[in-house]
Scaffold this motif. Structure first.
Motif, PDB file in Angstrom:
ATOM      1  N   ALA A 140       0.699  -1.216   0.644  1.00 29.10           N
ATOM      2  CA  ALA A 140       0.423   0.465  -0.034  1.00 29.10           C
ATOM      3  C   ALA A 140       0.716   0.871   0.233  1.00 29.10           C
ATOM      4  O   ALA A 140       0.269   2.485  -0.958  1.00 29.10           O
ATOM      5  N   GLN A 141       2.092   0.932   0.289  1.00 29.10           N
ATOM      6  CA  GLN A 141       2.983   2.530   1.002  1.00 29.10           C
ATOM      7  C   GLN A 141       3.352   2.539  -0.554  1.00 29.10           C
ATOM      8  O   GLN A 141       3.461   3.432  -1.354  1.00 29.10           O
ATOM      9  N   ALA A 142       3.869   1.464  -1.309  1.00 26.98           N
ATOM     10  CA  ALA A 142       4.581   1.514  -2.428  1.00 26.98           C
ATOM     11  C   ALA A 142       3.686   1.916  -3.674  1.00 26.98           C
ATOM     12  O   ALA A 142       3.654   2.606  -5.084  1.00 26.98           O
ATOM     13  N   ARG A 143       2.227   1.825  -3.643  1.00 31.29           N
ATOM     14  CA  ARG A 143       1.448   2.463  -4.391  1.00 31.29           C
ATOM     15  C   ARG A 143       1.053   3.580  -4.177  1.00 31.29           C
ATOM     16  O   ARG A 143       0.297   4.769  -4.390  1.00 31.29           O
ATOM     17  N   GLY A 144       1.575   4.649  -3.039  1.00 28.10           N
ATOM     18  CA  GLY A 144       1.237   5.842  -2.925  1.00 28.10           C
ATOM     19  C   GLY A 144       0.207   5.755  -1.985  1.00 28.10           C
ATOM     20  O   GLY A 144      -0.630   6.999  -1.468  1.00 28.10           O
ATOM     21  N   TRP A 145      -0.610   4.723  -2.127  1.00 28.55           N
ATOM     22  CA  TRP A 145      -1.683   4.855  -0.588  1.00 28.55           C
ATOM     23  C   TRP A 145      -1.776   5.355   0.924  1.00 28.55           C
ATOM     24  O   TRP A 145      -2.702   5.876   1.218  1.00 28.55           O
ATOM     25  N   LEU A 146      -1.080   4.996   1.261  1.00 29.74           N
ATOM     26  CA  LEU A 146       0.050   6.059   2.584  1.00 29.74           C
ATOM     27  C   LEU A 146       0.716   7.204   2.171  1.00 29.74           C
ATOM     28  O   LEU A 146       1.377   7.121   1.189  1.00 29.74           O
ATOM     29  N   SER A 147       0.011   7.946   3.582  1.00 30.67           N
ATOM     30  CA  SER A 147       1.452   9.137   3.435  1.00 30.67           C
ATOM     31  C   SER A 147       1.896   8.917   5.059  1.00 30.67           C
ATOM     32  O   SER A 147       1.309   8.868   5.920  1.00 30.67           O
TER      33      SER A 147
END
Length: 147
Positions: A140-147
């Motif tokens: 999720a972080q790699a896909r930019g879903w987490l900030s």
């Protein structure tokens, strides 16, 4: 006037289902930790002799590892649902504590003598779920879903 707007990447329904599953799963773990650490004499008396021996041989540090595993998992799930990048860190902490707890239980208690290899099935399931949640948070972080 030139303005640009940034649109956050869309999260799939699976993202929310996974986050909700992670939260419920780890809250169930918290309930089991609470029952483990607040065992009454009546409930202890209802246990089989072998389960009672394992319970009585469990050192306090294993309960601390248990707490870190489940509360770290709850924080990881909340981080995922709140779209925070620290979700992965919490899931990693949860996985490490779970490994300490599971390995420790088989090393310092009579769990191996009581359950044998068949007793490793549920701990293996727990570890696989924890590994999946860590992988998913990192994805999720790699896909930019987490900030």
């Amino acid at each position: 006037m030139n303005t640009t707007t940034t649109v956050a990447p869309k999260r799939s329904l699976g993202f929310w289902i996974t986050g909700l599953f992670a939260l419920v799963w780890n809250l169930i773990g918290v309930a089991f930790w609470y029952m483990q650490t607040n065992m009454t004499a009546e409930r202890l008396a209802l246990m089989s002799e072998s389960d009672r021996q394992i319970y009585e041989a469990t050192p306090g540090w294993l309960n601390i590892a248990f707490a870190v595993a489940v509360f770290g998992g709850v924080l990881g799930a909340l981080g995922l649902l709140l779209k925070k990048r620290w979700a992965g860190t919490m899931f990693l902490l949860s996985l490490i504590a779970l490994l300490v707890q599971m390995i420790g239980a088989y090393v310092v208690t009579p769990a191996w003598a009581v359950y044998g290899p068949a007793g490793l099935v549920m701990p293996a399931v727990f570890v696989l779920i924890a590994m999946f949640l860590l992988w998913y948070a990192n994805k999720a972080q790699a896909r930019g879903w987490l900030s």
